[in-house]
Design an enzyme around this catalytic site. Structure first.
Site, mmCIF file in Angstrom:
data_model
loop_
_atom_site.group_PDB
_atom_site.id
_atom_site.type_symbol
_atom_site.label_atom_id
_atom_site.label_comp_id
_atom_site.label_asym_id
_atom_site.label_seq_id
_atom_site.Cartn_x
_atom_site.Cartn_y
_atom_site.Cartn_z
ATOM 1 N N LYS A 77 -3.423 10.656 10.444
ATOM 2 C CA LYS A 77 -3.008 10.546 9.021
ATOM 3 C C LYS A 77 -3.426 11.418 8.210
ATOM 4 O O LYS A 77 -4.682 11.732 8.290
ATOM 5 C CB LYS A 77 -2.940 9.089 8.651
ATOM 6 C CG LYS A 77 -2.144 8.885 7.431
ATOM 7 C CD LYS A 77 -2.381 7.164 7.361
ATOM 8 C CE LYS A 77 -1.595 6.805 6.003
ATOM 9 N NZ LYS A 77 -1.792 5.279 5.739
ATOM 10 N N SER A 152 2.543 2.824 5.088
ATOM 11 C CA SER A 152 2.206 4.306 4.540
ATOM 12 C C SER A 152 2.112 5.148 5.779
ATOM 13 O O SER A 152 2.381 6.148 5.862
ATOM 14 C CB SER A 152 1.598 4.360 3.728
ATOM 15 O OG SER A 152 0.121 4.125 3.983
ATOM 16 N N SER A 176 -0.405 -1.115 5.992
ATOM 17 C CA SER A 176 0.117 0.281 6.559
ATOM 18 C C SER A 176 -0.044 0.839 7.866
ATOM 19 O O SER A 176 0.531 1.871 8.157
ATOM 20 C CB SER A 176 -0.592 1.457 5.466
ATOM 21 O OG SER A 176 0.071 1.389 4.129
HETATM 22 N N1 GLN Z 1 2.715 -1.313 1.065
HETATM 23 C C1 GLN Z 1 1.398 -1.419 0.646
HETATM 24 C C2 GLN Z 1 0.992 -0.632 -0.708
HETATM 25 O O1 GLN Z 1 1.896 0.027 -0.962
HETATM 26 C C3 GLN Z 1 0.526 -1.035 1.606
HETATM 27 C C4 GLN Z 1 -0.050 0.296 1.707
HETATM 28 C C5 GLN Z 1 -1.167 0.684 2.516
HETATM 29 O O2 GLN Z 1 -1.600 -0.456 3.402
HETATM 30 N N2 GLN Z 1 -1.702 1.500 2.587
HETATM 31 O O3 GLN Z 1 0.263 -0.804 -1.442
#
Ligand code: GLN
Length: 488
Positions: A77, A152, A176
């Site tokens: 990532k 994400s 994410s």
């Molecule tokens: N969807 C969650 C957020 O936007 C989790 C994102 C993540 O785990 N990086 O914060």
């Protein structure tokens, strides 16, 4: 042998036996990336030449290889620092930032003989649930190109689902890894907070962020975590363990294990096809000798607000370092330092990131600190206690990963609050620092993958992976691959 269909462990074994060269594996992945990445937008950077050079080096040592992942190509990532390779967090503000050092996980994977294919697209600074907030354009779901891959770590999930590399390393602050794994039909795991070093992971919310794998099945997950986990003195939140050998512990034996179904996770707002598929996981594990019990989990209505207050607060502080002076991109033609900061941050961050910085700054401001931030910390303690009570009665919990399967592109962007609410099943796991795994458990009527989540107590990775492995012995959802992404 269709290389891209193998699991990481199967490919590693074929390399060790000399049936496949590391170069052949890298070439197969690069071919798959060239054929599909234009459509999917999963990779932001492909380091093909580096990967081929690395393949030659690794091939020379294949006879002495210890790691079961030796020679297996993977990708990272784009919020994980890689020495000499652009790391953008999918944000304009980082520009062409090229880190002078590797993240701890990158070093560990290198010692395990991994080959990196490049860097994966994501929501900007890992903020989002659809991978649409990337400055470099959205990632597409390989099962249906009109739909999001989740986020994400959407690039990571899409790459693994589409056979562009055998596994990927993502990060999970509130779901994410697990949620994109669920939307794309792959297995993903967020390990216990503190078990994988965050050194070199660009911080979103430091008390919640954790690195983990997205891959084909529970066995691959175990092998990758064996390579990733361990104490790192460079991360002050890194823990001493216990770290066992997860791969060796995989028996698939769940006899005598108690699986809890938190009642409040199966109520209103959950899609009926998702509910049926997740509950069917309990039946499979029961048939293998596990016990299933229903449990109260009366904190679900607090988890999303608690998470979004804490995550935004930490984000507002972490992201103050991006000011156009020290890293990446800088706005042009500014009069004085104040304007330089203002213009760079206004133009360099996307709107979701700015929304979080504003929200975080607000909840930390004097006058509101007690009402919001302090309250959220208290709620976090209550949520942790709810888990402690649940784990006094059972070995692991089974829940959905998300209330529905992957939404269409564009649907969530207009309604951020709705998008936040879709994180309801994943965020509590980060608030409590627990391990959570997402695995494919079925398909809906539209042909889209459904994921089930297993949650364990601290350092319960072995129990989780064993249950997932047991389920995957009896089902083949994790083996199915997308055709070409046209809607079914
Ligand atoms: N969807 C969650 C957020 O936007 C989790 C994102 C993540 O785990 N990086 O914060």
């Amino acid at each position: 042998m269709e290389l891209t269909k193998l699991t990481a462990l199967e490919l590693g074994a074929a390399i060790k036996r000399g049936e496949v060269s590391v170069r052949q594996a890298v070439q197969a992945a690069l071919d798959s990336i060239s054929a599909q990445n234009k459509r999917l937008n999963a990779f932001l950077t492909v380091t093909g030449e580096r990967a081929l050079e690395r393949a030659e080096q690794l091939q020379a040592g294949v006879k002495h290889a210890q790691s079961p992942l030796y020679g297996v190509p993977m990708a990272l990532k784009d919020n994980i620092c890689t020495k000499g390779v652009k790391t953008s967090c999918a944000s304009k503000i980082l520009g062409d930032f090229t880190p002078p050092y590797d993240a701890d996980v990158v070093e560990r994977l290198a010692r395990a003989g991994a080959v990196s294919l490049g860097k994966l697209n994501m929501d900007e600074f890992a903020m989002g649930s659809t991978s649409e907030t990337s400055f470099y354009g959205p990632v597409k779901n390989p099962w249906d190109l009109q739909r999001v891959p989740g986020g994400s770590s959407g690039g990571a999930a899409a790459a693994v689902a589409a056979g562009m590399g055998w596994y990927a390393i993502g990060s999970d602050t509130g779901g994410s890894i697990r949620q994109p794994a669920s939307y794309c039909g792959v297995t993903g795991m967020k390990p216990t907070y503190g078990s994988v070093s965050r050194y070199g992971l660009i911080a979103y919310a430091s008390s919640l962020d954790q690195i983990g794998p997205l891959c084909r099945d529970a066995a691959d997950c175990a092998a990758i975590l064996d390579a990733l986990m361990g104490r790192d003195p460079k991360d002050s939140t890194s823990l001493d363990g216990p770290y066992g050998n997860l791969l060796h512990g995989l028996t698939g034996d769940v006899r005598g294990r108690t699986i809890g179904l938190p009642i409040q996770c199966f109520g209103d707002g959950l899609d009926s096809e998702v509910k049926a598929a997740v509950l069917a996981v309990a039946d499979v594990l029961k048939a293998r000798g596990a016990q299933v019990v229903e449990l109260p989990f009366p904190v679900m209505e607090y988890v999303v607000p608690t998470y979004y207050i804490i995550a935004a607060a930490e984000a507002s502080s972490n992201l103050s370092r991006f000011d156009g002076i020290k890293y990446g991109w800088r706005a042009e033609g500014c009069q004085g330092l104040g304007e330089l900061y203002r213009k760079t941050r206004t133009q360099g961050f996307g709107s979701e990131v700015k929304r979080r910085i504003l929200l975080g700054t607000f909840v930390l401001s004097s006058g509101y600190y007690d009402a919001y931030y302090k309250k959220a910390l208290q709620a976090k303690a209550v949520i942790k206690e709810a888990f402690d009570r649940a784990f006094a009665r059972c070995d692991l919990l089974l829940t959905p990963v998300a209330p529905a399967t992957a939404p269409k592109l564009g649907e969530s962007l207009s309604d951020p609050l709705q998008m936040y609410l879709s994180d309801v099943y994943t965020v509590s796991v980060n608030l409590a620092g627990l391990p959570g795994l997402s695995m494919p458990c079925g398909f809906d009527g539209k042909g889209l993958p459904i994921g089930a989540q297993l949650i364990g107590p601290h350092f319960g990775e072995g129990v989780l992976l064993n249950a997932a492995h047991a389920f995957q012995k009896d089902t083949d959802y994790h083996k199915r691959t997308p055709k070409g992404g046209e809607p079914a």
